[in-house]
Design a protein around this motif. Structure first.
Motif, PDB file in Angstrom:
ATOM      1  N   ALA A   1       0.736  -1.299  -0.046  1.00  0.00           N
ATOM      2  CA  ALA A   1       0.007  -0.002   0.058  1.00  0.00           C
ATOM      3  C   ALA A   1       0.809   1.292   0.204  1.00  0.00           C
ATOM      4  N   VAL A   2       1.957   1.200   0.898  1.00  0.00           N
ATOM      5  CA  VAL A   2       2.928   2.518   0.786  1.00  0.00           C
ATOM      6  C   VAL A   2       3.414   2.626  -0.441  1.00  0.00           C
ATOM      7  N   THR A   3       4.042   1.530  -0.947  1.00  0.00           N
ATOM      8  CA  THR A   3       4.516   1.393  -2.620  1.00  0.00           C
ATOM      9  C   THR A   3       3.490   2.081  -3.575  1.00  0.00           C
ATOM     10  N   GLN A   4       2.303   1.625  -3.546  1.00  0.00           N
ATOM     11  CA  GLN A   4       1.433   2.150  -4.485  1.00  0.00           C
ATOM     12  C   GLN A   4       1.057   3.725  -4.190  1.00  0.00           C
ATOM     13  N   LEU A   5       1.086   3.899  -2.885  1.00  0.00           N
ATOM     14  CA  LEU A   5       0.809   5.707  -2.740  1.00  0.00           C
ATOM     15  C   LEU A   5       1.883   6.461  -3.130  1.00  0.00           C
ATOM     16  N   ILE A   6       2.975   5.741  -3.108  1.00  0.00           N
ATOM     17  CA  ILE A   6       4.563   6.783  -3.561  1.00  0.00           C
ATOM     18  C   ILE A   6       4.391   6.504  -5.147  1.00  0.00           C
ATOM     19  N   ARG A   7       4.282   5.308  -5.739  1.00  0.00           N
ATOM     20  CA  ARG A   7       4.102   5.239  -7.246  1.00  0.00           C
ATOM     21  C   ARG A   7       2.786   6.261  -7.636  1.00  0.00           C
ATOM     22  N   ALA A   8       2.020   6.480  -7.163  1.00  0.00           N
ATOM     23  CA  ALA A   8       0.842   7.239  -7.286  1.00  0.00           C
ATOM     24  C   ALA A   8       1.420   8.726  -7.402  1.00  0.00           C
ATOM     25  N   GLY A   9       2.152   9.064  -6.466  1.00  0.00           N
ATOM     26  CA  GLY A   9       2.509  10.566  -6.397  1.00  0.00           C
ATOM     27  C   GLY A   9       3.737  10.779  -7.385  1.00  0.00           C
TER      28      GLY A   9
ATOM     29  N   ASP B   1       6.894   7.766 -12.493  1.00  0.00           N
ATOM     30  CA  ASP B   1       7.950   7.066 -13.121  1.00  0.00           C
ATOM     31  C   ASP B   1       8.906   6.431 -12.161  1.00  0.00           C
ATOM     32  N   ALA B   2       8.433   6.456 -10.897  1.00  0.00           N
ATOM     33  CA  ALA B   2       9.367   6.154  -9.727  1.00  0.00           C
ATOM     34  C   ALA B   2       9.638   4.480  -9.606  1.00  0.00           C
ATOM     35  N   GLU B   3      10.900   4.042  -9.291  1.00  0.00           N
ATOM     36  CA  GLU B   3      10.949   2.663  -8.929  1.00  0.00           C
ATOM     37  C   GLU B   3      11.114   2.822  -7.366  1.00  0.00           C
ATOM     38  N   VAL B   4      10.363   1.976  -6.707  1.00  0.00           N
ATOM     39  CA  VAL B   4       9.962   1.952  -5.487  1.00  0.00           C
ATOM     40  C   VAL B   4      10.166   0.618  -4.474  1.00  0.00           C
ATOM     41  N   GLN B   5      11.061   0.892  -3.551  1.00  0.00           N
ATOM     42  CA  GLN B   5      11.054  -0.524  -2.706  1.00  0.00           C
ATOM     43  C   GLN B   5      10.981  -0.116  -1.327  1.00  0.00           C
ATOM     44  N   VAL B   6      10.004  -0.808  -0.743  1.00  0.00           N
ATOM     45  CA  VAL B   6       9.375  -0.299   0.662  1.00  0.00           C
ATOM     46  C   VAL B   6       9.598  -1.785   1.522  1.00  0.00           C
ATOM     47  N   SER B   7       9.916  -1.551   2.651  1.00  0.00           N
ATOM     48  CA  SER B   7      10.055  -2.501   3.769  1.00  0.00           C
ATOM     49  C   SER B   7       9.494  -1.781   5.034  1.00  0.00           C
ATOM     50  N   GLY B   8       8.912  -2.927   5.942  1.00  0.00           N
ATOM     51  CA  GLY B   8       8.350  -2.321   7.253  1.00  0.00           C
ATOM     52  C   GLY B   8       7.668  -3.355   7.894  1.00  0.00           C
ATOM     53  N   ASP B   9       7.048  -2.861   9.084  1.00  0.00           N
ATOM     54  CA  ASP B   9       6.393  -3.475  10.053  1.00  0.00           C
ATOM     55  C   ASP B   9       5.015  -3.395  10.227  1.00  0.00           C
ATOM     56  N   GLY B  10       4.481  -2.633   9.441  1.00  0.00           N
ATOM     57  CA  GLY B  10       2.986  -2.148   9.753  1.00  0.00           C
ATOM     58  C   GLY B  10       2.729  -0.823  10.053  1.00  0.00           C
TER      59      GLY B  10
ATOM     60  N   SER C   1       3.234  12.342  -1.289  1.00  0.00           N
ATOM     61  CA  SER C   1       2.294  11.103  -1.711  1.00  0.00           C
ATOM     62  C   SER C   1       1.761  10.392  -0.608  1.00  0.00           C
ATOM     63  N   VAL C   2       2.109  10.519   0.636  1.00  0.00           N
ATOM     64  CA  VAL C   2       1.398   9.840   1.960  1.00  0.00           C
ATOM     65  C   VAL C   2       1.168  10.950   2.922  1.00  0.00           C
ATOM     66  N   ARG C   3       0.906  11.977   2.664  1.00  0.00           N
ATOM     67  CA  ARG C   3       0.760  12.932   3.731  1.00  0.00           C
ATOM     68  C   ARG C   3      -0.745  12.572   4.568  1.00  0.00           C
ATOM     69  N   GLU C   4      -1.539  12.361   3.593  1.00  0.00           N
ATOM     70  CA  GLU C   4      -2.943  12.021   4.295  1.00  0.00           C
ATOM     71  C   GLU C   4      -2.824  10.673   5.082  1.00  0.00           C
ATOM     72  N   GLN C   5      -2.067   9.906   4.925  1.00  0.00           N
ATOM     73  CA  GLN C   5      -1.922   8.508   5.600  1.00  0.00           C
ATOM     74  C   GLN C   5      -1.117   8.823   7.071  1.00  0.00           C
ATOM     75  N   ILE C   6      -0.321   9.570   6.899  1.00  0.00           N
ATOM     76  CA  ILE C   6       0.520  10.357   8.075  1.00  0.00           C
ATOM     77  C   ILE C   6      -0.359  11.092   9.080  1.00  0.00           C
ATOM     78  N   ALA C   7      -1.139  12.090   8.470  1.00  0.00           N
ATOM     79  CA  ALA C   7      -1.910  12.907   9.126  1.00  0.00           C
ATOM     80  C   ALA C   7      -3.097  11.903   9.848  1.00  0.00           C
TER      81      ALA C   7
END
Length: 81
Positions: free
Chosen positions: A5-13, A16-25, A52-58
């Motif tokens: 989900a984080v990857t898709q949000l960044i790609r939406a913003g 053209d980006a290549e995105v690699q995300v890791s994390g714990d939730g 690209s993730v401002r809404e989810q952080i807020a």
């Protein structure tokens, strides 16, 4: 929140980006490679990704995101994505 989900949000913003995300939730690390970063200061690169993730952080859905931004040339030099 899932890494995909984080990857898709960044790609939406940054389409053209290549995105690699890791994390714990709630805490995530992202490596983002984009031509859009060329010529930008590190702060402006970070802002592009954070926008690209401002809404989810807020909302608290995404608690923390550590970001490494690279241009394609920097990525190639580091043998990343």
């Amino acid at each position: 929140m899932e890494t995909e989900a984080v990857t898709q949000l960044i790609r939406a913003g940054l389409p053209d980006a290549e995105v690699q995300v890791s994390g714990d939730g709630s805490h995530f690390d992202a490596i983002v490679v984009s031509k859009a970063f060329e010529g930008l200061t590190p702060i402006k690169k970070q802002r592009l990704v954070m926008d690209s993730v401002r809404e989810q952080i807020a909302s608290g859905e995404l608690h923390a995101l550590s970001i490494k931004t690279l241009t394609p040339a920097q990525s190639a030099a580091e043998h990343r994505l």
